[in-house]
Design a protein around this motif. Structure first.
Motif, PDB file in Angstrom:
ATOM      1  N   THR A 123       2.422  -4.506   2.499  1.00 20.96           N
ATOM      2  CA  THR A 123       3.709  -3.937   2.111  1.00 20.96           C
ATOM      3  C   THR A 123       4.399  -3.241   3.267  1.00 20.96           C
ATOM      4  O   THR A 123       5.575  -3.481   3.539  1.00 20.96           O
ATOM      5  CB  THR A 123       3.534  -2.929   0.951  1.00 20.96           C
ATOM      6  OG1 THR A 123       2.758  -3.527  -0.074  1.00 20.96           O
ATOM      7  CG2 THR A 123       4.879  -2.464   0.416  1.00 20.96           C
ATOM      8  N   GLU A 124       3.690  -2.364   3.962  1.00 22.95           N
ATOM      9  CA  GLU A 124       4.291  -1.542   5.013  1.00 22.95           C
ATOM     10  C   GLU A 124       4.351  -2.243   6.365  1.00 22.95           C
ATOM     11  O   GLU A 124       4.774  -1.662   7.360  1.00 22.95           O
ATOM     12  CB  GLU A 124       3.566  -0.188   5.151  1.00 22.95           C
ATOM     13  CG  GLU A 124       2.133  -0.253   5.602  1.00 22.95           C
ATOM     14  CD  GLU A 124       1.116  -0.406   4.492  1.00 22.95           C
ATOM     15  OE1 GLU A 124      -0.042   0.011   4.713  1.00 22.95           O
ATOM     16  OE2 GLU A 124       1.440  -0.945   3.410  1.00 22.95           O
ATOM     17  N   GLN A 125       3.942  -3.480   6.399  1.00 22.90           N
ATOM     18  CA  GLN A 125       4.000  -4.240   7.645  1.00 22.90           C
ATOM     19  C   GLN A 125       4.779  -5.536   7.410  1.00 22.90           C
ATOM     20  O   GLN A 125       6.007  -5.545   7.473  1.00 22.90           O
ATOM     21  CB  GLN A 125       2.587  -4.514   8.172  1.00 22.90           C
ATOM     22  CG  GLN A 125       1.852  -3.249   8.570  1.00 22.90           C
ATOM     23  CD  GLN A 125       0.411  -3.510   8.963  1.00 22.90           C
ATOM     24  OE1 GLN A 125       0.000  -4.627   9.252  1.00 22.90           O
ATOM     25  NE2 GLN A 125      -0.397  -2.468   8.974  1.00 22.90           N
ATOM     26  N   LEU A 128       7.612  -5.549   4.661  1.00 21.32           N
ATOM     27  CA  LEU A 128       8.753  -4.725   5.067  1.00 21.32           C
ATOM     28  C   LEU A 128       9.593  -5.411   6.140  1.00 21.32           C
ATOM     29  O   LEU A 128      10.812  -5.522   6.019  1.00 21.32           O
ATOM     30  CB  LEU A 128       8.265  -3.365   5.576  1.00 21.32           C
ATOM     31  CG  LEU A 128       9.332  -2.435   6.167  1.00 21.32           C
ATOM     32  CD1 LEU A 128      10.349  -2.029   5.111  1.00 21.32           C
ATOM     33  CD2 LEU A 128       8.671  -1.211   6.792  1.00 21.32           C
ATOM     34  N   HIS A 150      -0.776  -2.850  -0.103  1.00 22.39           N
ATOM     35  CA  HIS A 150      -0.652  -1.969   1.055  1.00 22.39           C
ATOM     36  C   HIS A 150      -2.023  -1.645   1.634  1.00 22.39           C
ATOM     37  O   HIS A 150      -3.045  -1.831   0.981  1.00 22.39           O
ATOM     38  CB  HIS A 150       0.048  -0.668   0.644  1.00 22.39           C
ATOM     39  CG  HIS A 150      -0.702   0.065  -0.435  1.00 22.39           C
ATOM     40  ND1 HIS A 150      -0.459  -0.153  -1.784  1.00 22.39           N
ATOM     41  CD2 HIS A 150      -1.706   0.969  -0.383  1.00 22.39           C
ATOM     42  CE1 HIS A 150      -1.267   0.611  -2.499  1.00 22.39           C
ATOM     43  NE2 HIS A 150      -2.051   1.294  -1.671  1.00 22.39           N
ATOM     44  N   ASP A 152      -2.047   1.583   3.495  1.00 28.25           N
ATOM     45  CA  ASP A 152      -1.876   3.022   3.324  1.00 28.25           C
ATOM     46  C   ASP A 152      -0.943   3.257   2.137  1.00 28.25           C
ATOM     47  O   ASP A 152       0.202   2.811   2.170  1.00 28.25           O
ATOM     48  CB  ASP A 152      -1.280   3.613   4.603  1.00 28.25           C
ATOM     49  CG  ASP A 152      -1.077   5.102   4.521  1.00 28.25           C
ATOM     50  OD1 ASP A 152      -0.173   5.533   3.770  1.00 28.25           O
ATOM     51  OD2 ASP A 152      -1.803   5.838   5.213  1.00 28.25           O
ATOM     52  N   LEU A 155       2.458   4.942   3.060  1.00 27.10           N
ATOM     53  CA  LEU A 155       3.336   4.046   3.812  1.00 27.10           C
ATOM     54  C   LEU A 155       3.825   2.894   2.942  1.00 27.10           C
ATOM     55  O   LEU A 155       4.976   2.452   3.063  1.00 27.10           O
ATOM     56  CB  LEU A 155       2.630   3.515   5.056  1.00 27.10           C
ATOM     57  CG  LEU A 155       2.337   4.535   6.148  1.00 27.10           C
ATOM     58  CD1 LEU A 155       1.567   3.888   7.295  1.00 27.10           C
ATOM     59  CD2 LEU A 155       3.614   5.192   6.645  1.00 27.10           C
ATOM     60  N   GLY A 156       2.970   2.399   2.057  1.00 28.27           N
ATOM     61  CA  GLY A 156       3.377   1.340   1.141  1.00 28.27           C
ATOM     62  C   GLY A 156       4.506   1.802   0.226  1.00 28.27           C
ATOM     63  O   GLY A 156       5.497   1.091   0.045  1.00 28.27           O
ATOM     64  N   ALA A 159       7.642   2.171   2.252  1.00 25.41           N
ATOM     65  CA  ALA A 159       8.220   0.862   2.570  1.00 25.41           C
ATOM     66  C   ALA A 159       9.026   0.333   1.383  1.00 25.41           C
ATOM     67  O   ALA A 159      10.135  -0.178   1.571  1.00 25.41           O
ATOM     68  CB  ALA A 159       7.123  -0.127   2.958  1.00 25.41           C
TER      69      ALA A 159
END
Length: 180
Positions: A123-125, A128, A150, A152, A155-156, A159
């Motif tokens: 999700t956060e990478q 996103l 995710h 983290d 961070l997820g 995002a």
């Protein structure tokens, strides 16, 4: 031609990397909803399904190689339900975004896609950055919260909030992301 495409991002994973232990429980939660969405997309004539997966630095790898490596990895139970069916559209990527150095934008234009549904990891990478690249290309972005995993949790969540706030993404459930 359709206007909706489901993009399955990086679900072919051998789970033999430093973040695997953090990622695995979150992927386990999305496998069933993502598998259901894949089945629903395949059953419809008005939705295109496209797998986009990292080649993990192996520029000789073909889609079958990536599928096989994932199925022979640490968690085949997380791969088998979402693995591409025969004749699936499949692109490999080399970095976070599904658009970077791939033919995805061209393929989407040929399909007439305007609305992209992103499922997969992380999700956060990759999710996103792919959503941002879709947004700047004027695609409608849809991200089912129960269809992305995710590493983290903070961070997820951030995002998803960024995609909703900054990219006008629809953050929905898998059950609510396909039209009609």
């Amino acid at each position: 031609m359709t206007d909706t495409a489901v993009l399955v991002i990086d679900m072919l994973n051998a789970y033999q990397h430093p973040d695997a232990e953090l990622l695995i429980p979150n992927v386990a939660e999305i496998v069933e909803p993502v598998s259901g969405l894949i089945d629903a997309a395949l059953a419809r004539d008005d939705v295109d399904l496209i797998y986009v997966n990292d080649n993990y630095g192996d520029f000789t790898a073909q889609p079958d190689d990536l599928v096989r490596a994932a199925l022979e990895g640490a968690r085949p139970d997380l791969v088998k339900p979402v693995a591409p069916r025969p004749n699936s559209r499949f692109l490999t990527k080399v970095r976070h975004s599904v658009f970077y150095a791939t033919a995805l934008e061209y393929l989407l234009s040929r399909l007439g896609a305007k609305r992209l549904i992103f499922v997969g990891q992380v999700t956060e990478q990759c999710v996103l950055y792919s959503a941002l690249d879709a947004y700047v290309r004027h695609f409608e972005v849809v991200v089912p919260r129960d269809g992305v995993a995710h590493i983290d949790p903070e961070l997820g969540a951030a995002a998803l909030k960024m995609m909703e706030s900054n990219m006008d993404a629809s953050i929905v459930s898998v059950a609510d992301c396909l039209p009609g």
